[in-house]
Write an enzyme that holds these catalytic residues in place. Structure first.
Site, PDB file in Angstrom:
ATOM      1  N   ARG A 185       0.741  -1.656 -11.503  1.00 34.44           N
ATOM      2  CA  ARG A 185      -0.051  -0.961 -12.529  1.00 34.44           C
ATOM      3  C   ARG A 185      -0.102  -1.763 -13.819  1.00 34.44           C
ATOM      4  O   ARG A 185      -1.124  -1.757 -14.527  1.00 34.44           O
ATOM      5  CB  ARG A 185       0.534   0.436 -12.765  1.00 34.44           C
ATOM      6  CG  ARG A 185       0.211   1.395 -11.596  1.00 34.44           C
ATOM      7  CD  ARG A 185       1.137   2.595 -11.607  1.00 34.44           C
ATOM      8  NE  ARG A 185       0.753   3.617 -10.640  1.00 34.44           N
ATOM      9  CZ  ARG A 185       0.969   3.539  -9.322  1.00 34.44           C
ATOM     10  NH1 ARG A 185       1.566   2.471  -8.799  1.00 34.44           N
ATOM     11  NH2 ARG A 185       0.591   4.516  -8.514  1.00 34.44           N
ATOM     12  N   ARG A 240      -4.532   1.101   8.007  1.00 32.67           N
ATOM     13  CA  ARG A 240      -4.090   2.265   7.208  1.00 32.67           C
ATOM     14  C   ARG A 240      -5.285   3.078   6.707  1.00 32.67           C
ATOM     15  O   ARG A 240      -6.356   2.528   6.462  1.00 32.67           O
ATOM     16  CB  ARG A 240      -3.209   1.774   6.046  1.00 32.67           C
ATOM     17  CG  ARG A 240      -1.905   1.181   6.581  1.00 32.67           C
ATOM     18  CD  ARG A 240      -1.004   0.712   5.489  1.00 32.67           C
ATOM     19  NE  ARG A 240      -0.542   1.818   4.665  1.00 32.67           N
ATOM     20  CZ  ARG A 240       0.144   1.651   3.551  1.00 32.67           C
ATOM     21  NH1 ARG A 240       0.447   0.430   3.127  1.00 32.67           N
ATOM     22  NH2 ARG A 240       0.544   2.697   2.859  1.00 32.67           N
ATOM     23  N   GLN A 295      -1.344   6.796  -4.947  1.00 33.44           N
ATOM     24  CA  GLN A 295      -2.388   5.773  -4.823  1.00 33.44           C
ATOM     25  C   GLN A 295      -3.764   6.414  -4.916  1.00 33.44           C
ATOM     26  O   GLN A 295      -4.658   5.897  -5.598  1.00 33.44           O
ATOM     27  CB  GLN A 295      -2.218   5.007  -3.512  1.00 33.44           C
ATOM     28  CG  GLN A 295      -0.934   4.180  -3.501  1.00 33.44           C
ATOM     29  CD  GLN A 295      -0.683   3.481  -2.191  1.00 33.44           C
ATOM     30  OE1 GLN A 295      -1.451   3.602  -1.244  1.00 33.44           O
ATOM     31  NE2 GLN A 295       0.412   2.736  -2.130  1.00 33.44           N
ATOM     32  N   ASP A 333       9.313   6.867   0.138  1.00 37.24           N
ATOM     33  CA  ASP A 333       9.666   5.544   0.675  1.00 37.24           C
ATOM     34  C   ASP A 333      11.138   5.459   1.090  1.00 37.24           C
ATOM     35  O   ASP A 333      11.548   4.489   1.726  1.00 37.24           O
ATOM     36  CB  ASP A 333       9.331   4.451  -0.350  1.00 37.24           C
ATOM     37  CG  ASP A 333       7.823   4.327  -0.556  1.00 37.24           C
ATOM     38  OD1 ASP A 333       7.061   4.707   0.351  1.00 37.24           O
ATOM     39  OD2 ASP A 333       7.406   3.868  -1.635  1.00 37.24           O
ATOM     40  N   ARG A 375       6.404   4.907  10.393  1.00 41.47           N
ATOM     41  CA  ARG A 375       7.847   4.800  10.098  1.00 41.47           C
ATOM     42  C   ARG A 375       8.688   5.779  10.909  1.00 41.47           C
ATOM     43  O   ARG A 375       9.890   5.564  11.074  1.00 41.47           O
ATOM     44  CB  ARG A 375       8.090   4.955   8.592  1.00 41.47           C
ATOM     45  CG  ARG A 375       7.601   3.734   7.834  1.00 41.47           C
ATOM     46  CD  ARG A 375       7.909   3.754   6.357  1.00 41.47           C
ATOM     47  NE  ARG A 375       7.520   2.477   5.764  1.00 41.47           N
ATOM     48  CZ  ARG A 375       7.295   2.267   4.484  1.00 41.47           C
ATOM     49  NH1 ARG A 375       7.424   3.253   3.617  1.00 41.47           N
ATOM     50  NH2 ARG A 375       6.963   1.060   4.053  1.00 41.47           N
ATOM     51  N   ARG A 378      10.323  -1.828   4.468  1.00 39.84           N
ATOM     52  CA  ARG A 378      11.313  -0.738   4.377  1.00 39.84           C
ATOM     53  C   ARG A 378      12.094  -0.614   5.696  1.00 39.84           C
ATOM     54  O   ARG A 378      13.268  -0.243   5.688  1.00 39.84           O
ATOM     55  CB  ARG A 378      10.638   0.597   4.054  1.00 39.84           C
ATOM     56  CG  ARG A 378       9.783   0.569   2.800  1.00 39.84           C
ATOM     57  CD  ARG A 378      10.508   1.070   1.555  1.00 39.84           C
ATOM     58  NE  ARG A 378       9.617   0.911   0.405  1.00 39.84           N
ATOM     59  CZ  ARG A 378       9.907   0.253  -0.706  1.00 39.84           C
ATOM     60  NH1 ARG A 378      11.088  -0.315  -0.887  1.00 39.84           N
ATOM     61  NH2 ARG A 378       9.042   0.151  -1.687  1.00 39.84           N
TER      62      ARG A 378
HETATM   63  C1  S3P Z   1       2.860   4.030  -4.226  1.00 36.40           C
HETATM   64  C2  S3P Z   1       2.682   5.291  -3.749  1.00 36.40           C
HETATM   65  C3  S3P Z   1       3.201   5.750  -2.454  1.00 36.40           C
HETATM   66  C4  S3P Z   1       4.285   4.822  -1.934  1.00 36.40           C
HETATM   67  C5  S3P Z   1       3.909   3.380  -2.055  1.00 36.40           C
HETATM   68  C6  S3P Z   1       3.640   3.024  -3.504  1.00 36.40           C
HETATM   69  C7  S3P Z   1       2.220   3.679  -5.521  1.00 36.40           C
HETATM   70  O1  S3P Z   1       2.146   5.760  -1.520  1.00 36.40           O
HETATM   71  O2  S3P Z   1       4.585   5.133  -0.591  1.00 36.40           O
HETATM   72  O3  S3P Z   1       4.966   2.572  -1.575  1.00 36.40           O
HETATM   73  O4  S3P Z   1       2.578   2.643  -6.104  1.00 36.40           O
HETATM   74  O5  S3P Z   1       1.367   4.442  -5.977  1.00 36.40           O
HETATM   75  P1  S3P Z   1       1.126   6.991  -1.410  1.00 36.40           P
HETATM   76  O6  S3P Z   1       0.388   7.092  -2.682  1.00 36.40           O
HETATM   77  O7  S3P Z   1       0.218   6.659  -0.270  1.00 36.40           O
HETATM   78  O8  S3P Z   1       1.985   8.185  -1.131  1.00 36.40           O
END
Ligand code: S3P
Length: 436
Positions: free
Chosen positions: A27, A124, A171, A317, A348, A391
Site C-alpha cells: 500500500r 485465483r 483486497q 493468513d 490451503r 505460508r
Molecule cells: C491482504 C489481504 C488478505 C490476505 C493477503 C493480503 C491484503 O487477502 O490473505 O495475504 O494485503 O489486503 P484477502 O483480501 O483476499 O482476504
C-alpha cells in the site's frame, strides 16, 4: 531445486526481528504512486511480492528508487491522474494484493492495462473485484468469463456504488476504495466481517475523505493525495510461525520484536489466548500509524478451540498454523467459516491436510475449514511439498522443527513474504539468535 531440510532442537531461546508488513508495504508504494510529491518508505518488505508491486508501478511511470539491499525506498508520485500507459503487460507475479489493488486503480485511468501473474495467481478468483468495478462503469475483461487473470482494463469514468461484499476481503475493499477516489459520488464497501484496515488508515492520513462505520468504509472523490512517508512496522503474519513454534515446543522462549498489533490482524493472538498459550505484549508503541509491540512467547499447555465468524478475517493468513497448534492441544480444534482458505496462493485446506498428514497428524478437511483431534502422539519428519505457497512452506518448516526426525520441504516459496525465514530459523535453533 533441492528440498530444504529441518529438524528439532532440544531447546530454543531466541529473539527475532520480524520482517516488515507485506500489506502495508504494498500500500505504501501503490498509494504514494498517485500522491502529489515524494515519500520515503523506511523498511519496506523486500520480498518477491512487494518487488512485483514496485516493478508494475515503475512500468506505469512512477518514480521508484529502491536499489537491491537498500532499507529505504522513495516513491515520487505522479498525482492522481499522471500514470502512463505501460508499454507491456504488468506482471503481478504471485501477488493477489498487487493484482487486485492495481485492477481497482487502473479502472479509473484512461489507459489500456493488461495484468497477469504466475500460474497460482492466474487460478485465483478475480470476479470479486471485476464485477463490482464493472458496476462502477469500468471496462474490464478477463479469461474464463471474466473471472481469471490475465485481466484487460480500459479505464475511464466511474460512478460510486454502495457495495455489499459477500467476502471479508481487504483486497476487494481496497480496490474499490481506490476506484472510489476517482468516481462520481461516494463509494462504500460493507463486509460480512472486518478485514484488515491498513488502506483506510493510510488513505485517511494522506487526506482522502474516508469514513469508517462498523464494517463499512466509505470514500468520497478527491483530486489530491498528500505523500505519506512512514516506517513500516513488523508483519504479524511473519511473526506467527515463531509464536506457534514457541508455544508448541517443550522448552522454548522466543521474543518477537516489532510486531504490528492492529486489532484487524491479531486474530491469532485471540486464538492463542483461548488455547491457554503463555505470551505477553511488551513495549507497546506506535509505528507507521499502527500499534506495535514485542511479543514474548513460551512453551505452553494448549487446549483445543473453535475458530469461526469475525475471528476468521482477523487471522486469515495464520489459520494453517492453527492446524499445527491443534496437533499439540488437548481435545478438538476446529476452524470453520474459512472457505476463503481455498482461494489463497494454494488451496490451503488441502495443502495443510497433505503436509500435516505426511507427518502423522489426522486433520479432517471441511468445505470451510478443518478439524483436528489433539494431541497428536508424535509428529514425525517427512518429505512434504509446499506447492509454491509461502505460508505452507513456513507451516511445513515449523511442523518439521517440532517433529521427530528430518523434514524435507519442496517448493517452499518463502521468498514471497519472508526471504530470510530459513536463516532466522537456523539461528533460532542453533542458539545464534539467543535472547539478549
Ligand atoms: C491482504 C489481504 C488478505 C490476505 C493477503 C493480503 C491484503 O487477502 O490473505 O495475504 O494485503 O489486503 P484477502 O483480501 O483476499 O482476504
Amino acid at each position: 531445486m533441492s528440498p530444504l531440510s529441518v529438524s528439532r532442537p532440544g531447546r530454543i531461546r531466541a529473539a527475532i526481528d520480524v520482517p516488515p508488513d507485506k500489506s502495508i508495504s504494498h500500500r505504501a508504494f501503490i498509494f504514494n504512486a498517485i500522491a502529489d510529491g515524494r515519500a520515503t518508505i523506511e523498511h519496506p518488505l523486500d520480498s518477491q511480492d512487494v518487488r512485483s508491486t514496485a516493478t508494475c508501478l515503475a512500468a506505469l511511470g512512477v518514480g521508484i528508487d529502491w536499489p537491491a539491499g537498500r532499507a529505504t525506498a522513495t516513491v515520487t508520485g505522479r498525482g492522481m491522474h499522471g500514470l502512463f500507459e505501460s508499454e507491456d503487460v504488468l506482471d503481478c507475479g504471485n501477488s493477489g494484493t498487487t493484482m487486485r489493488l492495481l485492477t481497482g486503480l487502473l479502472s479509473a485511468h484512461p489507459l489500456l492495462s493488461v495484468l497477469t501473474g504466475d500460474a497460482s495467481l492466474k487460478a485465483r478468483p478475480m470476479a470479486r473485484v471485476i464485477s463490482p468495478l464493472r458496476k462502477m462503469g469500468a471496462h474490464i475483461h478477463a479469461r474464463r468469463g471474466d473471472t481469471l487473470a490475465p485481466i484487460v482494463i480500459k479505464g475511464g469514468d466511474l460512478a460510486g456504488i454502495a457495495y455489499d461484499s459477500p467476502v471479508a476481503s481487504a483486497q476487494v475493499k481496497s480496490a474499490l476504495l481506490l476506484a472510489g477516489l476517482y468516481a462520481d459520488g461516494d463509494t462504500s464497501v460493507s463486509e460480512p466481517g472486518r478485514s484488515r484496515d491498513h488502506s483506510e488508515r493510510m488513505l485517511s492520513a494522506m487526506g482522502a475523505p474516508l469514513v469508517v462505520e462498523g464494517a463499512t468504509a466509505r470514500v468520497s472523490p478527491t483530486s489530491r493525495l498528500e505523500p505519506l512517508s512512514l516506517r513500516v512496522p513488523g508483519d504479524i503474519s511473519s511473526a506467527a510461525p515463531w509464536l506457534v513454534l514457541a508455544v508448541c515446543h517443550s522448552d522454548a522462549e522466543i521474543l518477537v520484536r516489532g510486531v504490528n498489533t492492529n486489532s484487524t490482524r491479531t486474530g491469532l493472538l485471540d486464538i492463542l489466548r483461548a488455547m491457554g498459550a503463555d505470551f505477553e505484549l511488551l513495549e507497546e508503541r506506535a509505528a507507521g500509524g499502527e500499534p506495535v509491540a514485542d511479543l514474548l512467547v513460551r512453551s505452553s499447555r494448549l487446549n483445543g478451540t473453535v475458530v469461526s465468524g469475525e475471528l476468521v478475517p482477523r487471522a486469515i493468513d495464520e489459520l494453517p498454523l492453527v492446524a499445527l497448534l491443534g496437533c499439540f492441544a488437548e481435545g478438538e480444534t476446529m476452524v470453520r467459516d474459512a472457505a476463503e482458505l481455498r482461494a489463497k496462493e494454494s488451496d490451503r485446506i488441502e495443502a495443510l491436510v497433505h503436509i500435516l498428514g505426511r507427518m502423522g497428524a489426522r486433520v479432517t478437511a471441511r468445505p470451510d475449514g478443518f478439524t483436528i483431534h489433539g494431541p497428536v502422539p508424535g509428529l514425525r519428519g517427512a518429505r512434504v511439498d509446499a506447492i509454491g505457497d509461502h505460508r505452507m512452506g513456513m507451516l511445513a518448516a515449523i511442523a518439521g522443527t517440532l517433529a521427530e526426525g528430518e523434514t524435507r520441504i519442496d517448493n517452499d516459496a518463502v521468498g514471497v513474504s519472508y526471504p530470510s525465514f530459513f536463516q532466522d530459523l537456523a539461528r533460532a535453533c542453533d542458539g545464534a539468535a539467543a535472547l539478549p
